[in-house]
Scaffold this motif. Structure first.
Motif, mmCIF file in Angstrom:
data_model
loop_
_atom_site.group_PDB
_atom_site.id
_atom_site.type_symbol
_atom_site.label_atom_id
_atom_site.label_comp_id
_atom_site.label_asym_id
_atom_site.label_seq_id
_atom_site.Cartn_x
_atom_site.Cartn_y
_atom_site.Cartn_z
ATOM 1 N N ILE A 1 6.948 -7.134 -12.695
ATOM 2 C CA ILE A 1 5.915 -6.835 -11.698
ATOM 3 C C ILE A 1 5.658 -7.806 -10.594
ATOM 4 O O ILE A 1 5.830 -7.765 -9.497
ATOM 5 C CB ILE A 1 4.517 -6.568 -11.988
ATOM 6 C CG1 ILE A 1 4.621 -5.112 -13.015
ATOM 7 C CG2 ILE A 1 3.253 -6.369 -11.043
ATOM 8 C CD1 ILE A 1 3.485 -4.734 -13.916
ATOM 9 N N VAL A 2 5.530 -9.166 -10.988
ATOM 10 C CA VAL A 2 5.312 -10.503 -10.184
ATOM 11 C C VAL A 2 6.599 -10.539 -9.326
ATOM 12 O O VAL A 2 6.682 -10.719 -8.259
ATOM 13 C CB VAL A 2 5.215 -11.695 -10.971
ATOM 14 C CG1 VAL A 2 5.410 -13.003 -10.154
ATOM 15 C CG2 VAL A 2 3.681 -11.674 -11.582
ATOM 16 N N ARG A 3 7.922 -10.550 -9.950
ATOM 17 C CA ARG A 3 9.045 -10.625 -9.268
ATOM 18 C C ARG A 3 9.302 -9.414 -8.075
ATOM 19 O O ARG A 3 9.718 -9.576 -6.851
ATOM 20 C CB ARG A 3 10.162 -10.371 -10.181
ATOM 21 C CG ARG A 3 11.662 -10.722 -9.781
ATOM 22 C CD ARG A 3 12.753 -10.886 -10.837
ATOM 23 N NE ARG A 3 12.786 -9.859 -11.492
ATOM 24 C CZ ARG A 3 12.759 -9.913 -12.876
ATOM 25 N NH1 ARG A 3 12.163 -11.095 -13.417
ATOM 26 N NH2 ARG A 3 12.406 -8.852 -13.789
ATOM 27 N N ASP A 4 8.946 -8.219 -8.472
ATOM 28 C CA ASP A 4 8.714 -7.099 -7.609
ATOM 29 C C ASP A 4 7.897 -7.446 -6.291
ATOM 30 O O ASP A 4 8.128 -7.111 -5.156
ATOM 31 C CB ASP A 4 8.582 -5.827 -8.137
ATOM 32 C CG ASP A 4 9.522 -5.008 -9.138
ATOM 33 O OD1 ASP A 4 10.736 -5.705 -8.738
ATOM 34 O OD2 ASP A 4 9.398 -4.178 -9.816
ATOM 35 N N ARG A 5 6.739 -7.860 -6.699
ATOM 36 C CA ARG A 5 5.874 -8.345 -5.676
ATOM 37 C C ARG A 5 6.091 -9.344 -4.533
ATOM 38 O O ARG A 5 5.959 -9.388 -3.328
ATOM 39 C CB ARG A 5 4.564 -8.474 -6.078
ATOM 40 C CG ARG A 5 3.250 -8.137 -5.628
ATOM 41 C CD ARG A 5 1.912 -8.477 -6.123
ATOM 42 N NE ARG A 5 1.332 -7.403 -6.844
ATOM 43 C CZ ARG A 5 0.478 -7.620 -7.817
ATOM 44 N NH1 ARG A 5 0.031 -8.532 -8.216
ATOM 45 N NH2 ARG A 5 -0.153 -6.376 -8.209
ATOM 46 N N GLU A 6 7.030 -10.425 -5.394
ATOM 47 C CA GLU A 6 7.526 -11.464 -4.571
ATOM 48 C C GLU A 6 8.566 -10.828 -3.703
ATOM 49 O O GLU A 6 8.647 -11.445 -2.388
ATOM 50 C CB GLU A 6 7.824 -12.560 -5.525
ATOM 51 C CG GLU A 6 6.854 -13.418 -5.892
ATOM 52 C CD GLU A 6 7.260 -14.402 -7.110
ATOM 53 O OE1 GLU A 6 8.540 -14.303 -7.393
ATOM 54 O OE2 GLU A 6 6.289 -14.974 -7.486
ATOM 55 N N ARG B 1 1.014 -1.220 0.043
ATOM 56 C CA ARG B 1 0.081 0.155 -0.020
ATOM 57 C C ARG B 1 0.915 1.263 -0.016
ATOM 58 O O ARG B 1 0.696 2.306 -0.658
ATOM 59 C CB ARG B 1 -1.014 0.142 1.451
ATOM 60 C CG ARG B 1 -1.896 1.151 1.163
ATOM 61 C CD ARG B 1 -2.799 1.144 2.492
ATOM 62 N NE ARG B 1 -1.866 1.434 3.833
ATOM 63 C CZ ARG B 1 -1.406 2.661 3.864
ATOM 64 N NH1 ARG B 1 -1.666 3.845 3.153
ATOM 65 N NH2 ARG B 1 -0.644 3.125 5.057
ATOM 66 N N ILE B 2 1.862 1.298 0.688
ATOM 67 C CA ILE B 2 2.698 2.468 0.952
ATOM 68 C C ILE B 2 3.290 2.524 -0.403
ATOM 69 O O ILE B 2 3.858 3.702 -0.744
ATOM 70 C CB ILE B 2 4.046 2.187 1.964
ATOM 71 C CG1 ILE B 2 3.188 2.437 3.362
ATOM 72 C CG2 ILE B 2 4.941 3.465 1.963
ATOM 73 C CD1 ILE B 2 3.953 1.904 4.615
ATOM 74 N N ARG B 3 4.120 1.531 -0.923
ATOM 75 C CA ARG B 3 4.668 1.584 -2.191
ATOM 76 C C ARG B 3 3.703 2.237 -3.351
ATOM 77 O O ARG B 3 3.986 2.910 -4.389
ATOM 78 C CB ARG B 3 5.105 0.305 -2.680
ATOM 79 C CG ARG B 3 6.161 0.291 -3.970
ATOM 80 C CD ARG B 3 6.612 -0.851 -4.301
ATOM 81 N NE ARG B 3 5.943 -1.613 -5.036
ATOM 82 C CZ ARG B 3 5.700 -3.074 -4.770
ATOM 83 N NH1 ARG B 3 6.589 -3.751 -3.948
ATOM 84 N NH2 ARG B 3 4.646 -3.665 -5.449
ATOM 85 N N ALA B 4 2.506 1.631 -3.396
ATOM 86 C CA ALA B 4 1.507 2.111 -4.212
ATOM 87 C C ALA B 4 1.213 3.746 -4.245
ATOM 88 O O ALA B 4 1.012 4.371 -5.265
ATOM 89 C CB ALA B 4 0.185 1.274 -4.232
ATOM 90 N N GLU B 5 1.159 3.902 -2.959
ATOM 91 C CA GLU B 5 0.910 5.508 -2.682
ATOM 92 C C GLU B 5 2.040 6.200 -3.378
ATOM 93 O O GLU B 5 1.891 7.288 -3.726
ATOM 94 C CB GLU B 5 0.704 5.901 -1.262
ATOM 95 C CG GLU B 5 -0.543 5.548 -0.686
ATOM 96 C CD GLU B 5 -0.946 5.684 0.879
ATOM 97 O OE1 GLU B 5 -0.087 6.209 1.271
ATOM 98 O OE2 GLU B 5 -1.934 5.420 1.351
ATOM 99 N N LYS B 6 3.315 5.779 -3.094
ATOM 100 C CA LYS B 6 4.540 6.620 -3.419
ATOM 101 C C LYS B 6 4.566 6.743 -5.253
ATOM 102 O O LYS B 6 4.938 7.597 -5.823
ATOM 103 C CB LYS B 6 5.689 6.113 -3.263
ATOM 104 C CG LYS B 6 5.918 6.142 -1.585
ATOM 105 C CD LYS B 6 7.318 5.377 -1.131
ATOM 106 C CE LYS B 6 7.530 5.757 0.223
ATOM 107 N NZ LYS B 6 8.558 4.852 0.702
ATOM 108 N N LYS B 7 3.997 5.430 -5.825
ATOM 109 C CA LYS B 7 4.095 5.438 -7.218
ATOM 110 C C LYS B 7 2.749 5.760 -7.965
ATOM 111 O O LYS B 7 2.697 5.399 -9.256
ATOM 112 C CB LYS B 7 4.464 4.078 -7.546
ATOM 113 C CG LYS B 7 6.077 3.763 -7.146
ATOM 114 C CD LYS B 7 6.019 2.258 -7.409
ATOM 115 C CE LYS B 7 6.508 1.896 -8.815
ATOM 116 N NZ LYS B 7 6.857 0.610 -9.300
ATOM 117 N N ARG B 8 1.766 6.371 -7.244
ATOM 118 C CA ARG B 8 0.530 6.440 -7.805
ATOM 119 C C ARG B 8 0.515 7.379 -9.220
ATOM 120 O O ARG B 8 0.059 7.148 -10.313
ATOM 121 C CB ARG B 8 -0.538 7.229 -6.610
ATOM 122 C CG ARG B 8 -1.802 7.526 -7.139
ATOM 123 C CD ARG B 8 -2.872 7.780 -6.421
ATOM 124 N NE ARG B 8 -3.148 6.595 -5.397
ATOM 125 C CZ ARG B 8 -3.530 6.762 -4.469
ATOM 126 N NH1 ARG B 8 -3.980 7.770 -4.184
ATOM 127 N NH2 ARG B 8 -3.755 5.379 -3.553
#
Length: 108
Positions: free
Chosen positions: A100-105, A24-31
């Motif tokens: 994206i999958v690799r970053d998420r993992e 969530r924090i990463r998504a807020e920074k990259k919105r």
């Protein structure tokens, strides 16, 4: 009730919440980046398909001029260019999805 099992459940729950919070924090920074990123993806996919299609049609026109035949080289090369462009776009999208999958993992 087993105290060890209770501790394991609490630990799993804590890890799950921590992972979600990091995302969530990463998504807020990259919105803002994500909006432009989506437009960029549409542009890359569009050019990846359009460019080989146009090159194929021009190659077909040249082949029709040089070697006239009852089969239209223009349509043949246009189809070949479209196919090649779609394959390249699919490969590019797969590479982006894998990243994206690799970053998420790695966040979990």
């Amino acid at each position: 009730m087993n105290p060890e099992n209770d501790q394991d459940n609490k630990s799993e729950f804590r890890d799950s919440i921590a992972s979600r919070e990091k995302r969530r924090i990463r998504a807020e920074k990259k919105r803002d980046v994500d909006t432009w990123s989506a437009l960029g993806v549409m542009g890359v996919v569009g050019w990846t398909v359009a460019l080989p299609t146009v090159i194929g049609s021009f190659l077909g026109l040249w082949m029709d001029y040089m070697w006239p035949y009852k089969v239209s080289w223009t349509l043949t090369m246009l189809g070949a260019g479209l196919f090649i462009g779609c394959v390249f776009a699919g490969l590019w999208l797969k590479r982006q999805k894998d990243r994206i999958v690799r970053d998420r993992e790695s966040d979990e």
